[in-house]
Design an enzyme around this catalytic site. Sequence first.
Site, PDB file in Angstrom:
ATOM      1  N   LYS A 167      14.403  37.228 -26.154  1.00 23.52           N
ATOM      2  CA  LYS A 167      13.607  38.454 -26.115  1.00 23.52           C
ATOM      3  C   LYS A 167      14.512  39.692 -26.040  1.00 23.52           C
ATOM      4  CE  LYS A 167       9.581  36.242 -25.719  1.00 23.52           C
ATOM      5  NZ  LYS A 167       9.962  34.834 -25.755  1.00 23.52           N
TER       6      LYS A 167
HETATM    7  C1  LIG Z   1       9.344  33.730 -26.262  1.00 23.70           C
HETATM    8  C2  LIG Z   1      10.156  32.504 -26.369  1.00 23.70           C
HETATM    9  C3  LIG Z   1       9.918  31.551 -27.357  1.00 23.70           C
HETATM   10  C4  LIG Z   1       8.785  31.682 -28.358  1.00 23.70           C
HETATM   11  O1  LIG Z   1       8.999  32.741 -29.255  1.00 23.70           O
HETATM   12  P1  LIG Z   1       7.766  33.359 -30.069  1.00 23.70           P
HETATM   13  O2  LIG Z   1       8.328  34.521 -30.780  1.00 23.70           O
HETATM   14  O3  LIG Z   1       6.752  33.741 -29.033  1.00 23.70           O
HETATM   15  O4  LIG Z   1       7.260  32.281 -30.959  1.00 23.70           O
HETATM   16  C5  LIG Z   1      10.747  30.446 -27.438  1.00 23.70           C
HETATM   17  N1  LIG Z   1      11.749  30.271 -26.550  1.00 23.70           N
HETATM   18  C6  LIG Z   1      11.999  31.163 -25.574  1.00 23.70           C
HETATM   19  C7  LIG Z   1      13.090  30.887 -24.619  1.00 23.70           C
HETATM   20  C8  LIG Z   1      11.225  32.309 -25.448  1.00 23.70           C
HETATM   21  O5  LIG Z   1      11.492  33.197 -24.480  1.00 23.70           O
END
Ligand SMILES: *Cc1c(COP(=O)(O)O)cnc(C)c1O
Length: 497
Positions: free
Chosen positions: A112
């Site tokens: 993120k």
């Molecule tokens: C948010 C997240 C995901 C999923 O990503 P999306 O964009 O919501 O599909 C996968 N792994 C981690 C560690 C995340 O923080």
Amino acid sequence: MTLVYQSTRDTNNRVTASQAILQGLATDGGLFTPLTYPKVALDFDRLKDMSYQEVARLILGAFLDDFTAEELDYCITNAYDSKFDDERIAPLVKLDGQYNLELFHGPTIAFKDMALSILPYLMTTAAKKHGLENKIVILTATSGDTGKAAMAGFADVPGTEIIVFYPKDGVSKVQELQMTTQTGDNTHVVAIEGNFDDAQTKVKEMFNDEVLRAKLGNKKMQFSSANSMNIGRLVPQIVYYVYAYAQLVKDGELVAGETLNFTVPTGNFGNILAAFYAKQIGLPVGKLICASNENNVLTDFFKTRVYDKKRAFKVTSSPSMDILVSSNLERLIFHLLGNDAEKTAALMAALGVDGQYEIEPVDEDLFDWFAAEYATEDETAQAIKRIYELSSYIEDPHTAVASSVYQKYVAATKDPTKTVIASTASPYKFPIVAVEAVTGETGLGDFEALEKLQTLSGVALPPAVDGLETAPVRHKTVVAACDMQAEVERYLGVDTL
Ligand SMILES: *Cc1c(COP(=O)(O)O)cnc(C)c1O
């Protein structure tokens, strides 16, 4: 010509990139989505020698085309700096049979950070461009990682407030402490009695509540979103797919033009959608392999074309993917239906009323870009162990879901195309799962597991978790999901209006 971003649910709701970033979500409940794709010259002879920041200038310049080059430069320089612990920003690691694109070198050690380190700059720059005087209130539901990454980005940014909701029993201890110890006068963290879908649904309702919007307006405030529903989250994620490809060309692992697959551990469908947009602008991508955990609603969708959320919500070892209503899939649906807002709105309404919808007919070429599979909890643990034994490398459980799914995909298809696994979190965020999978030990505490993980992996403890055990907890509010709005109104001081 400026790129048009249109709501997935209303043909008449069209804005520019900077307006879409400011609004976050369309007020009709839809998501702002590009109607056409910019022309980007992907010349890998040049790209292979570009830094991450330079690739970001190219991609952001193309998609966020109503920002000036100077504005984007300011945002990129401030976002991708020494808060990342690797100057490559998104380093690529070669393991046995796969490449792992490490997207966890930012301040909160999850992917993120790749977008949330730049979103506050894009948003405040957009606000300035449009002469906006309102305070921007970021309202965010998190399955564990977005909340912390958003607060790290927005903490003490003038002109903003950020409120984060997370499912009380749905995140790892490290994730929870990362959030509840957050500093910054403009941050507010609230645990809810409910799961991520409850939180996300309520947040969407607050966005679309005209009375609440008016109350905020009276106090010179307005909502925006830091969730991946904001196009300002998605576009910065396109960058690392292009960068990864260029790095593979540079390292002689790929010939420019050769097809490359991506396997993406998926929850809200934001990360994989960014890969889809990378393919749309001409990155030579073969399959986009959508990896789910036991909340396998997307696997079923790609196999049956029916999206059916009516199933038990499971709390797994990969909590950031514990999602049954995958928000960004709406954007793909819109594209699969030939950018038809009316049809998309009807399907989303059906999802609300019936808990399911079926897409047919679709753009078969686009649909065929995807493959999908899921990994059980056991398979995820086995994948961590397998990669450790093969490559002395420890994956976090989200990344391991993708590695497991990739193995299944290869077994089923015999597809020899090289594959990059989007590695979305550091194992230090989920130390118990990682250590248990490798050593078989059970009953470990979080901080005990952190120490063992250091010994096993030989990777230094990241600053994001160092000192977490003793940091003061600043946020202790817990509310029922139905009381989220009351909490927002109270915190913002609009409850008496
Ligand atoms: C948010 C997240 C995901 C999923 O990503 P999306 O964009 O919501 O599909 C996968 N792994 C981690 C560690 C995340 O923080």
